[in-house]
Design an enzyme around this catalytic site. Structure first.
Site, mmCIF file in Angstrom:
data_model
loop_
_atom_site.group_PDB
_atom_site.id
_atom_site.type_symbol
_atom_site.label_atom_id
_atom_site.label_comp_id
_atom_site.label_asym_id
_atom_site.label_seq_id
_atom_site.Cartn_x
_atom_site.Cartn_y
_atom_site.Cartn_z
ATOM 1 N N GLN A 1 -1.623 -51.274 -7.860
ATOM 2 C CA GLN A 1 -0.991 -51.785 -8.532
ATOM 3 C C GLN A 1 0.287 -51.072 -9.151
ATOM 4 O O GLN A 1 1.436 -51.712 -8.771
ATOM 5 C CB GLN A 1 -1.800 -52.788 -9.708
ATOM 6 C CG GLN A 1 -0.717 -53.533 -10.545
ATOM 7 C CD GLN A 1 -1.463 -54.145 -11.756
ATOM 8 O OE1 GLN A 1 -0.996 -54.665 -12.633
ATOM 9 N NE2 GLN A 1 -2.593 -54.144 -11.830
ATOM 10 N N SER A 2 0.282 -49.974 -9.602
ATOM 11 C CA SER A 2 1.090 -49.347 -9.985
ATOM 12 C C SER A 2 2.452 -49.110 -9.190
ATOM 13 O O SER A 2 3.579 -49.430 -9.628
ATOM 14 C CB SER A 2 0.653 -48.078 -10.886
ATOM 15 O OG SER A 2 0.341 -47.068 -9.919
ATOM 16 N N ARG B 1 -3.219 -47.519 6.522
ATOM 17 C CA ARG B 1 -4.414 -47.221 7.446
ATOM 18 C C ARG B 1 -4.615 -48.205 8.152
ATOM 19 O O ARG B 1 -4.745 -49.104 8.016
ATOM 20 C CB ARG B 1 -5.588 -46.412 6.737
ATOM 21 C CG ARG B 1 -5.403 -45.215 5.858
ATOM 22 C CD ARG B 1 -6.867 -44.822 5.116
ATOM 23 N NE ARG B 1 -7.227 -45.778 4.516
ATOM 24 C CZ ARG B 1 -8.420 -46.377 4.461
ATOM 25 N NH1 ARG B 1 -9.306 -46.012 5.429
ATOM 26 N NH2 ARG B 1 -8.928 -47.395 3.552
ATOM 27 N N ASP C 1 -1.915 -43.216 11.265
ATOM 28 C CA ASP C 1 -2.781 -41.944 10.896
ATOM 29 C C ASP C 1 -2.184 -40.811 10.683
ATOM 30 O O ASP C 1 -1.540 -39.989 11.635
ATOM 31 C CB ASP C 1 -3.743 -41.977 12.256
ATOM 32 C CG ASP C 1 -4.749 -40.499 11.919
ATOM 33 O OD1 ASP C 1 -4.857 -40.186 11.122
ATOM 34 O OD2 ASP C 1 -5.449 -40.294 13.080
ATOM 35 N N THR C 2 -2.026 -40.516 9.480
ATOM 36 C CA THR C 2 -1.195 -39.286 9.143
ATOM 37 C C THR C 2 -1.889 -37.962 9.124
ATOM 38 O O THR C 2 -1.168 -37.062 9.056
ATOM 39 C CB THR C 2 -0.418 -39.645 7.542
ATOM 40 O OG1 THR C 2 -1.611 -39.642 6.591
ATOM 41 C CG2 THR C 2 0.402 -40.711 7.415
ATOM 42 N N LYS C 3 -3.179 -38.269 9.272
ATOM 43 C CA LYS C 3 -4.005 -36.829 9.609
ATOM 44 C C LYS C 3 -3.610 -36.297 11.181
ATOM 45 O O LYS C 3 -3.853 -35.082 11.551
ATOM 46 C CB LYS C 3 -5.359 -37.025 9.399
ATOM 47 C CG LYS C 3 -5.638 -37.404 7.988
ATOM 48 C CD LYS C 3 -7.262 -37.669 7.814
ATOM 49 C CE LYS C 3 -7.380 -38.031 6.445
ATOM 50 N NZ LYS C 3 -8.758 -38.247 6.185
ATOM 51 N N LYS D 1 -8.793 -39.126 -12.714
ATOM 52 C CA LYS D 1 -8.234 -40.476 -12.125
ATOM 53 C C LYS D 1 -8.013 -41.343 -13.405
ATOM 54 O O LYS D 1 -8.756 -41.548 -14.129
ATOM 55 C CB LYS D 1 -9.494 -40.815 -11.258
ATOM 56 C CG LYS D 1 -9.224 -42.114 -10.489
ATOM 57 C CD LYS D 1 -10.576 -42.705 -9.596
ATOM 58 C CE LYS D 1 -10.554 -41.528 -8.519
ATOM 59 N NZ LYS D 1 -11.812 -41.774 -7.604
ATOM 60 N N GLU E 1 -6.054 -49.052 -15.146
ATOM 61 C CA GLU E 1 -5.144 -49.652 -16.005
ATOM 62 C C GLU E 1 -5.846 -49.477 -17.486
ATOM 63 O O GLU E 1 -5.165 -49.068 -18.265
ATOM 64 C CB GLU E 1 -5.379 -51.352 -15.817
ATOM 65 C CG GLU E 1 -4.935 -52.233 -16.684
ATOM 66 C CD GLU E 1 -3.227 -52.008 -16.902
ATOM 67 O OE1 GLU E 1 -2.900 -52.148 -18.293
ATOM 68 O OE2 GLU E 1 -2.565 -51.933 -16.156
ATOM 69 N N ASP F 1 -0.736 -50.147 -15.312
ATOM 70 C CA ASP F 1 -0.241 -50.207 -14.032
ATOM 71 C C ASP F 1 1.158 -50.671 -13.803
ATOM 72 O O ASP F 1 2.094 -50.072 -13.451
ATOM 73 C CB ASP F 1 -1.020 -51.218 -13.201
ATOM 74 C CG ASP F 1 -2.384 -50.137 -12.673
ATOM 75 O OD1 ASP F 1 -2.296 -49.246 -12.353
ATOM 76 O OD2 ASP F 1 -3.540 -50.794 -12.819
ATOM 77 N N GLY G 1 6.566 -55.821 -36.822
ATOM 78 C CA GLY G 1 8.000 -55.436 -36.924
ATOM 79 C C GLY G 1 8.315 -55.727 -38.657
ATOM 80 O O GLY G 1 7.372 -55.860 -39.579
ATOM 81 N N GLY G 2 9.622 -55.836 -38.969
ATOM 82 C CA GLY G 2 9.935 -56.315 -40.133
ATOM 83 C C GLY G 2 9.541 -57.528 -40.726
ATOM 84 O O GLY G 2 9.675 -57.921 -41.903
ATOM 85 N N GLN G 3 9.423 -58.417 -39.796
ATOM 86 C CA GLN G 3 9.382 -59.596 -40.390
ATOM 87 C C GLN G 3 7.651 -60.072 -40.054
ATOM 88 O O GLN G 3 7.033 -60.187 -39.010
ATOM 89 C CB GLN G 3 10.102 -60.788 -39.442
ATOM 90 C CG GLN G 3 11.570 -60.508 -39.368
ATOM 91 C CD GLN G 3 12.253 -60.586 -40.801
ATOM 92 O OE1 GLN G 3 11.795 -61.209 -41.586
ATOM 93 N NE2 GLN G 3 13.280 -60.079 -40.968
#
Length: 415
Positions: A17-18, A38, A73-75, A136, A139, A168, A247-249
Protein backbone atom coordinates in the site's frame (compact mmCIF):
# COMPACT_ATOMS: atom_id res chain seq x y z
CA UNK A 1 -3.75 19.42 -22.86
CA UNK A 2 -0.69 17.72 -21.36
CA UNK A 3 -0.32 16.35 -17.86
CA UNK A 4 1.71 17.89 -15.05
CA UNK A 5 4.27 15.06 -15.01
CA UNK A 6 4.35 14.22 -18.71
CA UNK A 7 7.78 12.86 -19.66
CA UNK A 8 8.66 11.65 -16.16
CA UNK A 9 9.38 7.91 -16.02
CA UNK A 10 8.97 6.06 -12.73
CA UNK A 11 10.48 2.64 -12.07
CA UNK A 12 8.06 1.21 -9.51
CA UNK A 13 9.43 -1.51 -7.24
CA UNK A 14 6.72 -0.98 -4.62
CA UNK A 15 4.11 -3.39 -3.29
CA UNK A 16 1.16 -3.54 -0.90
CA UNK A 17 0.00 0.00 0.00
CA UNK A 18 2.48 2.71 1.00
CA UNK A 19 4.61 2.71 -2.15
CA UNK A 20 1.76 2.03 -4.60
CA UNK A 21 -0.14 4.99 -3.10
CA UNK A 22 2.81 7.20 -3.98
CA UNK A 23 3.34 5.90 -7.50
CA UNK A 24 -0.39 5.89 -8.31
CA UNK A 25 -0.57 9.58 -7.41
CA UNK A 26 2.39 10.30 -9.70
CA UNK A 27 0.72 8.26 -12.47
CA UNK A 28 -2.50 10.26 -12.03
CA UNK A 29 -0.45 13.40 -12.65
CA UNK A 30 0.83 11.95 -15.91
CA UNK A 31 4.05 10.12 -15.06
CA UNK A 32 4.78 6.88 -16.92
CA UNK A 33 4.88 4.39 -14.04
CA UNK A 34 6.38 0.99 -14.85
CA UNK A 35 5.53 -1.48 -12.10
CA UNK A 36 8.08 -4.30 -11.85
CA UNK A 37 6.62 -7.58 -10.54
CA UNK A 38 7.67 -11.18 -10.05
CA UNK A 39 6.61 -13.45 -12.91
CA UNK A 40 3.70 -15.70 -11.99
CA UNK A 41 3.06 -13.96 -8.69
CA UNK A 42 3.25 -10.18 -8.83
CA UNK A 43 2.31 -7.81 -6.05
CA UNK A 44 1.02 -9.89 -3.13
CA UNK A 45 -2.11 -7.76 -2.92
CA UNK A 46 -3.30 -9.05 -6.31
CA UNK A 47 -4.69 -12.06 -4.42
CA UNK A 48 -5.24 -10.66 -0.92
CA UNK A 49 -8.88 -10.16 0.20
CA UNK A 50 -10.05 -11.41 -3.18
CA UNK A 51 -13.83 -11.13 -3.71
CA UNK A 52 -13.95 -12.27 -7.36
CA UNK A 53 -12.30 -15.64 -8.14
CA UNK A 54 -9.22 -15.44 -10.41
CA UNK A 55 -9.40 -11.65 -10.61
CA UNK A 56 -7.12 -9.08 -9.06
CA UNK A 57 -8.43 -7.99 -5.67
CA UNK A 58 -9.84 -4.55 -4.97
CA UNK A 59 -6.85 -4.08 -2.67
CA UNK A 60 -4.57 -4.20 -5.72
CA UNK A 61 -6.77 -2.51 -8.30
CA UNK A 62 -7.49 0.54 -6.11
CA UNK A 63 -3.77 1.21 -5.60
CA UNK A 64 -2.37 0.65 -9.08
CA UNK A 65 -4.36 2.67 -11.59
CA UNK A 66 -2.71 4.28 -14.62
CA UNK A 67 0.40 2.08 -14.39
CA UNK A 68 2.10 -0.37 -16.72
CA UNK A 69 3.13 -3.81 -15.41
CA UNK A 70 6.13 -5.86 -16.42
CA UNK A 71 7.36 -9.13 -14.93
CA UNK A 72 11.09 -9.60 -14.34
CA UNK A 73 13.41 -11.99 -12.53
CA UNK A 74 15.89 -9.49 -11.09
CA UNK A 75 18.05 -12.27 -9.63
CA UNK A 76 19.13 -13.58 -13.03
CA UNK A 77 21.95 -12.03 -15.05
CA UNK A 78 19.60 -11.32 -17.96
CA UNK A 79 17.07 -9.78 -15.59
CA UNK A 80 19.73 -7.52 -14.09
CA UNK A 81 20.69 -6.38 -17.58
CA UNK A 82 17.06 -5.42 -18.25
CA UNK A 83 16.97 -3.57 -14.94
CA UNK A 84 20.14 -1.66 -15.82
CA UNK A 85 18.50 -0.47 -19.04
CA UNK A 86 15.42 0.61 -17.09
CA UNK A 87 17.51 2.56 -14.60
CA UNK A 88 19.32 4.36 -17.43
CA UNK A 89 15.97 5.26 -19.01
CA UNK A 90 13.92 6.26 -15.95
CA UNK A 91 13.95 9.37 -13.75
CA UNK A 92 12.86 7.90 -10.43
CA UNK A 93 13.11 4.49 -8.75
CA UNK A 94 10.58 3.99 -5.95
CA UNK A 95 10.83 1.06 -3.52
CA UNK A 96 9.46 -0.11 -0.20
CA UNK A 97 11.59 -3.22 0.22
CA UNK A 98 12.97 -4.29 3.56
CA UNK A 99 16.08 -2.29 4.52
CA UNK A 100 19.11 -3.30 2.44
CA UNK A 101 17.17 -5.27 -0.19
CA UNK A 102 18.30 -3.10 -3.11
CA UNK A 103 21.92 -3.43 -1.98
CA UNK A 104 21.58 -7.20 -1.86
CA UNK A 105 20.22 -7.14 -5.42
CA UNK A 106 23.49 -5.47 -6.43
CA UNK A 107 21.95 -2.04 -6.97
CA UNK A 108 23.44 0.15 -4.29
CA UNK A 109 23.03 3.91 -4.41
CA UNK A 110 26.53 4.19 -5.84
CA UNK A 111 25.78 1.60 -8.52
CA UNK A 112 22.54 3.32 -9.52
CA UNK A 113 24.33 6.69 -9.67
CA UNK A 114 27.00 5.23 -11.94
CA UNK A 115 24.28 4.04 -14.32
CA UNK A 116 22.22 7.23 -14.17
CA UNK A 117 23.52 10.27 -12.22
CA UNK A 118 20.12 11.95 -12.58
CA UNK A 119 18.23 9.05 -10.99
CA UNK A 120 16.17 9.81 -7.89
CA UNK A 121 15.83 6.84 -5.54
CA UNK A 122 12.80 7.17 -3.26
CA UNK A 123 12.16 4.79 -0.38
CA UNK A 124 9.43 4.06 2.15
CA UNK A 125 10.74 2.54 5.36
CA UNK A 126 9.07 1.76 8.66
CA UNK A 127 11.52 3.75 10.76
CA UNK A 128 14.25 6.22 9.99
CA UNK A 129 17.86 5.80 11.22
CA UNK A 130 17.90 4.66 14.84
CA UNK A 131 17.29 1.65 17.07
CA UNK A 132 14.27 0.36 15.11
CA UNK A 133 15.62 0.92 11.59
CA UNK A 134 15.61 -2.78 10.71
CA UNK A 135 12.13 -3.54 12.04
CA UNK A 136 9.27 -4.57 9.78
CA UNK A 137 6.33 -2.17 9.93
CA UNK A 138 2.69 -2.40 8.89
CA UNK A 139 -0.11 0.17 8.99
CA UNK A 140 -1.21 -0.30 12.58
CA UNK A 141 2.37 -0.63 13.83
CA UNK A 142 3.13 2.76 12.29
CA UNK A 143 0.07 4.29 13.93
CA UNK A 144 1.19 2.96 17.29
CA UNK A 145 4.85 3.94 16.91
CA UNK A 146 4.01 7.38 15.51
CA UNK A 147 1.83 8.55 18.40
CA UNK A 148 -1.61 8.21 16.84
CA UNK A 149 -2.89 5.20 18.83
CA UNK A 150 -1.86 6.53 22.25
CA UNK A 151 -3.92 9.66 21.68
CA UNK A 152 -6.96 8.03 20.04
CA UNK A 153 -9.97 6.62 21.89
CA UNK A 154 -11.63 7.25 25.20
CA UNK A 155 -9.73 7.84 28.42
CA UNK A 156 -11.20 4.77 30.14
CA UNK A 157 -10.34 2.44 27.25
CA UNK A 158 -7.29 1.08 25.41
CA UNK A 159 -5.39 2.91 22.67
CA UNK A 160 -7.10 2.72 19.28
CA UNK A 161 -5.94 2.75 15.67
CA UNK A 162 -7.93 4.74 13.15
CA UNK A 163 -9.57 3.42 10.00
CA UNK A 164 -7.75 6.08 7.97
CA UNK A 165 -4.57 4.56 6.57
CA UNK A 166 -2.30 7.30 7.86
CA UNK A 167 0.68 4.95 8.16
CA UNK A 168 0.66 3.43 4.69
CA UNK A 169 -1.22 5.82 2.41
CA UNK A 170 -0.20 8.82 4.51
CA UNK A 171 3.48 7.98 4.08
CA UNK A 172 2.96 7.38 0.37
CA UNK A 173 1.59 10.90 0.03
CA UNK A 174 4.61 12.28 1.90
CA UNK A 175 6.95 10.36 -0.40
CA UNK A 176 5.22 11.66 -3.53
CA UNK A 177 5.81 15.23 -2.39
CA UNK A 178 9.47 14.42 -1.73
CA UNK A 179 9.85 12.99 -5.22
CA UNK A 180 8.30 16.01 -6.89
CA UNK A 181 10.56 18.30 -4.83
CA UNK A 182 13.63 16.27 -5.85
CA UNK A 183 12.60 16.44 -9.52
CA UNK A 184 12.22 20.19 -9.23
CA UNK A 185 15.64 20.58 -7.58
CA UNK A 186 17.18 18.42 -10.31
CA UNK A 187 16.25 21.14 -12.80
CA UNK A 188 18.83 23.31 -11.05
CA UNK A 189 21.50 20.82 -9.97
CA UNK A 190 21.23 18.24 -12.75
CA UNK A 191 21.75 15.54 -10.12
CA UNK A 192 19.56 12.88 -8.59
CA UNK A 193 19.27 12.28 -4.87
CA UNK A 194 17.81 9.90 -2.33
CA UNK A 195 14.37 10.54 -0.83
CA UNK A 196 13.29 8.79 2.37
CA UNK A 197 9.83 8.72 3.95
CA UNK A 198 9.67 6.74 7.18
CA UNK A 199 6.22 5.62 8.31
CA UNK A 200 6.83 6.59 11.93
CA UNK A 201 7.85 10.07 10.78
CA UNK A 202 4.81 10.42 8.54
CA UNK A 203 2.38 9.46 11.28
CA UNK A 204 4.07 11.79 13.76
CA UNK A 205 3.81 14.62 11.25
CA UNK A 206 0.06 14.01 11.05
CA UNK A 207 -0.06 13.99 14.88
CA UNK A 208 1.71 17.30 15.27
CA UNK A 209 -1.12 18.85 17.30
CA UNK A 210 -0.59 16.14 19.92
CA UNK A 211 3.12 17.02 20.12
CA UNK A 212 1.95 20.60 20.60
CA UNK A 213 -0.30 19.45 23.43
CA UNK A 214 2.50 17.44 25.05
CA UNK A 215 4.52 20.61 25.48
CA UNK A 216 1.51 22.54 26.76
CA UNK A 217 0.79 19.78 29.26
CA UNK A 218 4.36 19.77 30.54
CA UNK A 219 4.20 23.53 31.03
CA UNK A 220 0.75 23.88 32.59
CA UNK A 221 -0.23 20.42 33.85
CA UNK A 222 -3.71 20.77 32.40
CA UNK A 223 -5.47 21.22 29.05
CA UNK A 224 -8.85 22.80 29.50
CA UNK A 225 -10.28 21.80 26.11
CA UNK A 226 -9.81 18.08 26.85
CA UNK A 227 -12.71 16.07 28.33
CA UNK A 228 -10.58 15.26 31.41
CA UNK A 229 -11.08 18.86 32.51
CA UNK A 230 -12.24 19.83 35.09
CA UNK A 231 -13.05 16.61 36.97
CA UNK A 232 -10.45 14.16 35.63
CA UNK A 233 -6.73 13.92 36.14
CA UNK A 234 -3.89 14.54 33.72
CA UNK A 235 -0.77 12.38 33.72
CA UNK A 236 2.64 12.99 32.19
CA UNK A 237 1.62 12.27 28.60
CA UNK A 238 -1.14 13.60 26.34
CA UNK A 239 -4.25 11.54 27.12
CA UNK A 240 -6.86 10.11 24.78
CA UNK A 241 -9.31 12.89 24.05
CA UNK A 242 -12.40 10.97 22.86
CA UNK A 243 -14.06 13.19 20.25
CA UNK A 244 -12.69 16.53 21.41
CA UNK A 245 -11.66 18.63 18.43
CA UNK A 246 -7.98 18.98 19.26
CA UNK A 247 -8.10 22.65 18.34
CA UNK A 248 -9.11 25.98 19.85
CA UNK A 249 -12.81 25.39 19.21
CA UNK A 250 -14.47 22.67 21.37
CA UNK A 251 -16.19 19.93 19.39
CA UNK A 252 -17.98 16.65 19.97
CA UNK A 253 -19.95 13.91 18.19
CA UNK A 254 -23.63 14.07 19.10
CA UNK A 255 -26.55 11.70 18.61
CA UNK A 256 -29.16 12.51 15.99
CA UNK A 257 -32.62 11.18 15.28
CA UNK A 258 -32.48 7.45 14.61
CA UNK A 259 -29.27 6.77 16.52
CA UNK A 260 -30.88 3.82 18.30
CA UNK A 261 -30.86 1.74 15.10
CA UNK A 262 -28.44 3.58 12.79
CA UNK A 263 -24.79 3.40 13.95
CA UNK A 264 -23.98 6.49 11.89
CA UNK A 265 -26.86 8.75 12.92
CA UNK A 266 -24.49 11.25 14.49
CA UNK A 267 -23.22 14.76 13.82
CA UNK A 268 -19.93 16.45 14.67
CA UNK A 269 -20.69 19.81 16.26
CA UNK A 270 -18.17 22.59 16.87
CA UNK A 271 -18.88 25.21 19.53
CA UNK A 272 -17.26 28.09 17.68
CA UNK A 273 -17.10 31.20 19.83
CA UNK A 274 -18.15 33.75 17.15
CA UNK A 275 -21.48 31.94 16.60
CA UNK A 276 -22.27 31.24 20.27
CA UNK A 277 -25.33 33.49 20.13
CA UNK A 278 -26.62 31.58 17.11
CA UNK A 279 -26.02 28.24 18.86
CA UNK A 280 -28.01 29.39 21.89
CA UNK A 281 -30.80 30.60 19.62
CA UNK A 282 -31.03 27.32 17.68
CA UNK A 283 -31.13 25.08 20.77
CA UNK A 284 -33.46 27.34 22.74
CA UNK A 285 -30.93 28.47 25.36
CA UNK A 286 -30.97 32.22 24.65
CA UNK A 287 -30.40 33.01 28.33
CA UNK A 288 -26.91 31.46 28.11
CA UNK A 289 -25.80 34.42 25.98
CA UNK A 290 -25.80 36.70 29.02
CA UNK A 291 -25.26 34.08 31.74
CA UNK A 292 -21.72 34.62 33.12
CA UNK A 293 -21.30 30.84 33.46
CA UNK A 294 -21.72 30.41 29.68
CA UNK A 295 -21.25 33.78 27.98
CA UNK A 296 -17.48 33.49 27.32
CA UNK A 297 -15.32 30.66 25.95
CA UNK A 298 -13.27 30.43 29.16
CA UNK A 299 -16.42 30.28 31.27
CA UNK A 300 -17.78 27.45 29.11
CA UNK A 301 -14.66 25.25 29.24
CA UNK A 302 -15.39 23.63 32.64
CA UNK A 303 -19.03 23.20 31.55
CA UNK A 304 -18.53 21.70 28.11
CA UNK A 305 -20.21 18.45 29.16
CA UNK A 306 -23.40 20.31 30.08
CA UNK A 307 -23.18 22.44 26.92
CA UNK A 308 -22.94 19.43 24.59
CA UNK A 309 -25.65 17.56 26.50
CA UNK A 310 -28.00 20.49 25.86
CA UNK A 311 -27.06 20.65 22.18
CA UNK A 312 -27.56 16.90 21.86
CA UNK A 313 -31.09 17.20 23.18
CA UNK A 314 -31.75 19.36 20.13
CA UNK A 315 -29.81 17.23 17.57
CA UNK A 316 -31.71 14.11 18.68
CA UNK A 317 -34.89 15.70 17.32
CA UNK A 318 -33.39 16.00 13.82
CA UNK A 319 -31.74 13.63 11.35
CA UNK A 320 -28.06 14.39 10.83
CA UNK A 321 -28.74 15.98 7.43
CA UNK A 322 -31.66 18.03 8.76
CA UNK A 323 -29.50 19.27 11.63
CA UNK A 324 -26.67 20.12 9.27
CA UNK A 325 -28.98 22.13 6.99
CA UNK A 326 -30.34 24.16 9.89
CA UNK A 327 -26.94 24.76 11.48
CA UNK A 328 -25.40 25.86 8.18
CA UNK A 329 -28.08 28.52 7.86
CA UNK A 330 -26.58 30.00 11.03
CA UNK A 331 -22.94 29.45 9.98
CA UNK A 332 -22.48 26.94 12.80
CA UNK A 333 -19.71 24.48 11.78
CA UNK A 334 -20.77 20.85 11.80
CA UNK A 335 -20.54 17.68 9.77
CA UNK A 336 -22.57 14.48 9.47
CA UNK A 337 -20.98 11.10 10.18
CA UNK A 338 -21.09 9.61 6.70
CA UNK A 339 -20.79 5.85 6.19
CA UNK A 340 -18.79 4.27 3.39
CA UNK A 341 -22.09 3.36 1.72
CA UNK A 342 -23.27 6.97 1.81
CA UNK A 343 -19.95 8.19 0.40
CA UNK A 344 -19.89 5.55 -2.34
CA UNK A 345 -23.20 6.78 -3.73
CA UNK A 346 -22.83 10.51 -3.11
CA UNK A 347 -23.50 12.23 -6.49
CA UNK A 348 -21.26 15.23 -5.81
CA UNK A 349 -18.24 12.98 -5.20
CA UNK A 350 -18.95 11.17 -8.47
CA UNK A 351 -19.22 14.50 -10.29
CA UNK A 352 -15.83 15.75 -9.07
CA UNK A 353 -14.02 12.47 -9.74
CA UNK A 354 -13.35 11.81 -6.06
CA UNK A 355 -15.30 8.56 -6.43
CA UNK A 356 -14.86 6.87 -9.82
CA UNK A 357 -16.35 3.81 -11.46
CA UNK A 358 -13.77 1.79 -13.40
CA UNK A 359 -14.27 -1.17 -15.73
CA UNK A 360 -11.86 -4.10 -15.38
CA UNK A 361 -11.59 -6.94 -17.95
CA UNK A 362 -11.73 -9.68 -15.32
CA UNK A 363 -13.67 -8.28 -12.37
CA UNK A 364 -16.05 -5.93 -14.18
CA UNK A 365 -17.04 -2.53 -12.87
CA UNK A 366 -15.92 -1.37 -9.43
CA UNK A 367 -15.71 1.84 -7.43
CA UNK A 368 -12.44 3.46 -6.44
CA UNK A 369 -11.18 6.74 -5.09
CA UNK A 370 -9.97 9.17 -7.71
CA UNK A 371 -7.26 11.76 -7.46
CA UNK A 372 -7.93 13.83 -4.31
CA UNK A 373 -5.81 16.67 -5.70
CA UNK A 374 -7.39 18.60 -8.54
CA UNK A 375 -5.28 20.59 -11.04
CA UNK A 376 -7.12 22.89 -13.45
CA UNK A 377 -4.65 22.24 -16.29
CA UNK A 378 -4.01 18.54 -15.62
CA UNK A 379 -7.32 16.76 -15.28
CA UNK A 380 -6.95 13.20 -14.00
CA UNK A 381 -8.32 10.29 -15.99
CA UNK A 382 -8.44 7.18 -13.80
CA UNK A 383 -7.44 4.15 -15.87
CA UNK A 384 -7.77 0.56 -14.70
CA UNK A 385 -4.89 -1.23 -13.02
CA UNK A 386 -2.70 -3.42 -15.27
CA UNK A 387 -2.94 -7.18 -15.50
CA UNK A 388 0.19 -8.99 -14.35
CA UNK A 389 2.92 -8.47 -16.95
CA UNK A 390 0.49 -6.86 -19.36
CA UNK A 391 3.08 -4.41 -20.71
CA UNK A 392 6.24 -6.52 -20.53
CA UNK A 393 6.82 -6.81 -24.27
CA UNK A 394 5.84 -3.19 -24.85
CA UNK A 395 8.37 -1.88 -22.32
CA UNK A 396 11.12 -4.24 -23.47
CA UNK A 397 10.57 -3.02 -27.03
CA UNK A 398 11.08 0.55 -25.81
CA UNK A 399 14.35 -0.58 -24.24
CA UNK A 400 15.62 -1.88 -27.57
CA UNK A 401 14.83 -5.58 -27.26
CA UNK A 402 13.72 -7.27 -30.45
CA UNK A 403 11.18 -10.07 -30.85
CA UNK A 404 13.86 -12.80 -30.70
CA UNK A 405 15.41 -11.24 -27.59
CA UNK A 406 12.02 -11.13 -25.88
CA UNK A 407 11.31 -14.74 -26.85
CA UNK A 408 14.65 -15.79 -25.37
CA UNK A 409 13.94 -13.93 -22.13
CA UNK A 410 10.54 -15.57 -21.92
CA UNK A 411 11.88 -19.06 -22.58
CA UNK A 412 14.51 -18.50 -19.90
CA UNK A 413 11.75 -17.44 -17.49
CA UNK A 414 13.39 -14.03 -17.02
CA UNK A 415 10.06 -12.36 -17.79
Amino acid sequence: MGKALDGVRILDFTHVQSGPTCTQLLAWFGADVIKVERAGAGDVTREQLRDVPDADSLYFTMLNHNKRSITLDTKSAAGKEVLERLIKRCDVLVENFAPGALDRMGFTWQRIQSLNPKMIVASVKGFGPGPYEECKVYENVAQCAGGAASTTGFDDGPPLVTGAQIGDSGTGLHLALGIVAALYQRNTTGRGQRVLAAMQDGVLNLCRVKLRDQQRLERTGVMKEYPQYPDGKFGEAVPRAANASGGGQPGSILKCKGWETDPNAYLYFICQAPVWKEICKVIGKEHWVSDPDYSTPNARLPRLKQVFEAIEQWTMTKTKLEAMAILNEHDIPCGPILSMKELAYEPSLRATGTIVEVDHPKRGKYLTVGNPIKLSDSVTEVKRSPLLGEHTEEVLGELGYGAQDIAALRSGKVI
